[in-house]
Design an enzyme around this catalytic site. Structure first.
Site, short mmCIF file in Angstrom:
data_model
loop_
_atom_site.label_atom_id
_atom_site.label_comp_id
_atom_site.label_asym_id
_atom_site.label_seq_id
_atom_site.Cartn_x
_atom_site.Cartn_y
_atom_site.Cartn_z
N LYS A 1 82.75 -13.97 1.17
CA LYS A 1 83.18 -13.38 2.44
C LYS A 1 84.39 -14.07 3.05
O LYS A 1 85.24 -13.42 3.66
CB LYS A 1 82.00 -13.43 3.43
CG LYS A 1 82.29 -12.77 4.79
CD LYS A 1 82.52 -11.27 4.64
CE LYS A 1 82.85 -10.59 5.96
NZ LYS A 1 81.75 -10.66 6.92
N THR B 1 78.65 -15.36 8.17
CA THR B 1 79.81 -15.88 7.44
C THR B 1 79.98 -17.35 7.81
O THR B 1 80.43 -17.67 8.91
CB THR B 1 81.08 -15.09 7.79
OG1 THR B 1 80.88 -13.72 7.48
CG2 THR B 1 82.28 -15.62 6.99
N LYS C 1 87.41 -17.96 13.59
CA LYS C 1 86.42 -18.87 13.00
C LYS C 1 86.44 -18.78 11.48
O LYS C 1 86.42 -19.78 10.76
CB LYS C 1 85.04 -18.54 13.54
CG LYS C 1 83.90 -19.41 13.04
CD LYS C 1 83.14 -18.79 11.87
CE LYS C 1 82.41 -17.54 12.28
NZ LYS C 1 81.58 -16.98 11.17
N LEU D 1 74.26 -14.42 12.15
CA LEU D 1 74.57 -15.35 13.23
C LEU D 1 76.06 -15.71 13.25
O LEU D 1 76.76 -15.57 12.25
CB LEU D 1 73.72 -16.61 13.06
CG LEU D 1 72.21 -16.34 13.09
CD1 LEU D 1 71.43 -17.50 12.50
CD2 LEU D 1 71.75 -16.05 14.52
N PRO D 2 76.55 -16.21 14.40
CA PRO D 2 78.00 -16.42 14.57
C PRO D 2 78.60 -17.58 13.80
O PRO D 2 79.77 -17.54 13.44
CB PRO D 2 78.14 -16.66 16.08
CG PRO D 2 76.88 -16.16 16.70
CD PRO D 2 75.82 -16.37 15.66
#
Length: 312
Positions: free
Chosen positions: A184, A131, A259, A98-99
């Site tokens: 990450k 992430t 992000k 997911l974002p």
């Protein structure tokens, strides 16, 4: 120390040991008895990861808010569900890709999330490949650990959650060769700064009359060699099969890099760590997004920030 593992190893071909994150204890997982795999999040990465599982013969159930991509998977004969909860109710292991942190929280603890049906769960293992910030990972992991299994078998006494972001990009997702890691944010920070350095050097070289292909040969046979030059070259016309060869589409969106850099900067601020390169990289990719290039691959910084030219 991060432990790395391949997706197919994690899901079923043999026993595997993975660390959940630097904050969670090491645990051994025997995955040979996992049945259906649920998959939530079918974007550029998730769709390819799900396809790799299908190619390897796994039975999967999927959900995404994008109805078009759901239709595509349904046409392949894949079970599609209209909520994360329904995916969980029919799966033994669930993967999320997911974002952002908010998306992860909603999928796990939202109105129709994995945990919205009560404290009894069918999935024994939840693998979050998004992430996100460490705080959200801890919160979700704790919520999962407080639940119980509907059926206890194969030594599993309670459900568990793995914090398992991936590295390798779209190409590795297609090939089924993604690397799973627990650091990450740090990885993407280094990747962003490396791409900026390589792009800046290529653009400077072009301004001085040196072709990017010439610089690439020099970089890749000397101390400047790195992933951004020899595997993911940002100059259009230098390398086939990478986003720069297709107008910076189909890769890792600049908005996602911005992000991740924001997460890195926030994490550094929390512990009082100075990181000037992180701050500058965040500013550059944020500017890239504000100028309308948020959907372009992050290697597009070569063209859209440094005004680099295509190789003729």
């Amino acid at each position: 120390m991060a432990t790395f593992c391949r997706l197919r190893s994690l899901l079923g071909l043999h026993k595997m040991v993975c660390s959940v994150s630097p904050f969670y204890p090491m645990r051994s997982y025997s995955s040979s008895s996992f049945g259906r795999i649920g998959f939530i999040g079918l974007g550029n990465m998730g769709a390819r990861m799900a396809d790799s599982l299908i190619k390897d013969g796994y039975e999967i159930a999927v959900h995404d808010i994008n109805h078009n991509v759901m239709t595509m998977f349904s046409a392949k004969g894949v079970l599609t569900e209209d909520s994360p909860l329904k995916v969980a109710e029919t799966s033994d292991v669930v993967i999320t890709m997911l974002p952002s942190s908010n998306h992860v929280l909603d999928v796990y603890t939202g109105k129709n999330g994995f945990l919205s049906g009560g404290s009894l769960l069918r999935p024994r293992l939840f693998i979050d490949s998004s992430t996100i910030d460490p705080q959200t990972s801890r919160k979700v992991s704790a919520a999962v650990s407080n639940c119980s299994l509907i059926e206890k078998r194969d030594g599993w006494k309670a459900p568990a959650m793995l914090d398992a972001p991936v590295s390798g990009g779209v190409l590795a997702a297609e090939d089924g060769t993604l690397t799973f890691m627990t650091a990450k944010i740090c990885n993407n920070l280094a990747m962003a700064i490396s791409m900026l350095g390589v792009s800046e050097a290529f653009a400077l070289g072009q301004s001085l009359g040196i072709e990017a292909s010439t610089l690439t040969k020099i970089f890749n046979s000397s101390s400047a060699r790195c992933w951004s030059s020899d595997a993911y070259n940002p100059v259009p016309g230098v390398m086939d099969g990478v986003p720069s060869s297709r107008n910076y589409t189909g890769g890792f969106a600049s908005k996602l890099m911005a992000k991740d850099l924001n997460l890195a900067a926030a994490s550094a601020k929390d512990i009082g760590f100075k990181c000037p390169l992180t701050s500058q990289a965040e500013k550059i990719f944020t500017e890239l997004c504000n100028n309308g290039h948020e959907a372009k691959d992050f290697s597009g910084v070569f063209r859209y920030y440094y005004s680099g030219k295509d190789e003729q």
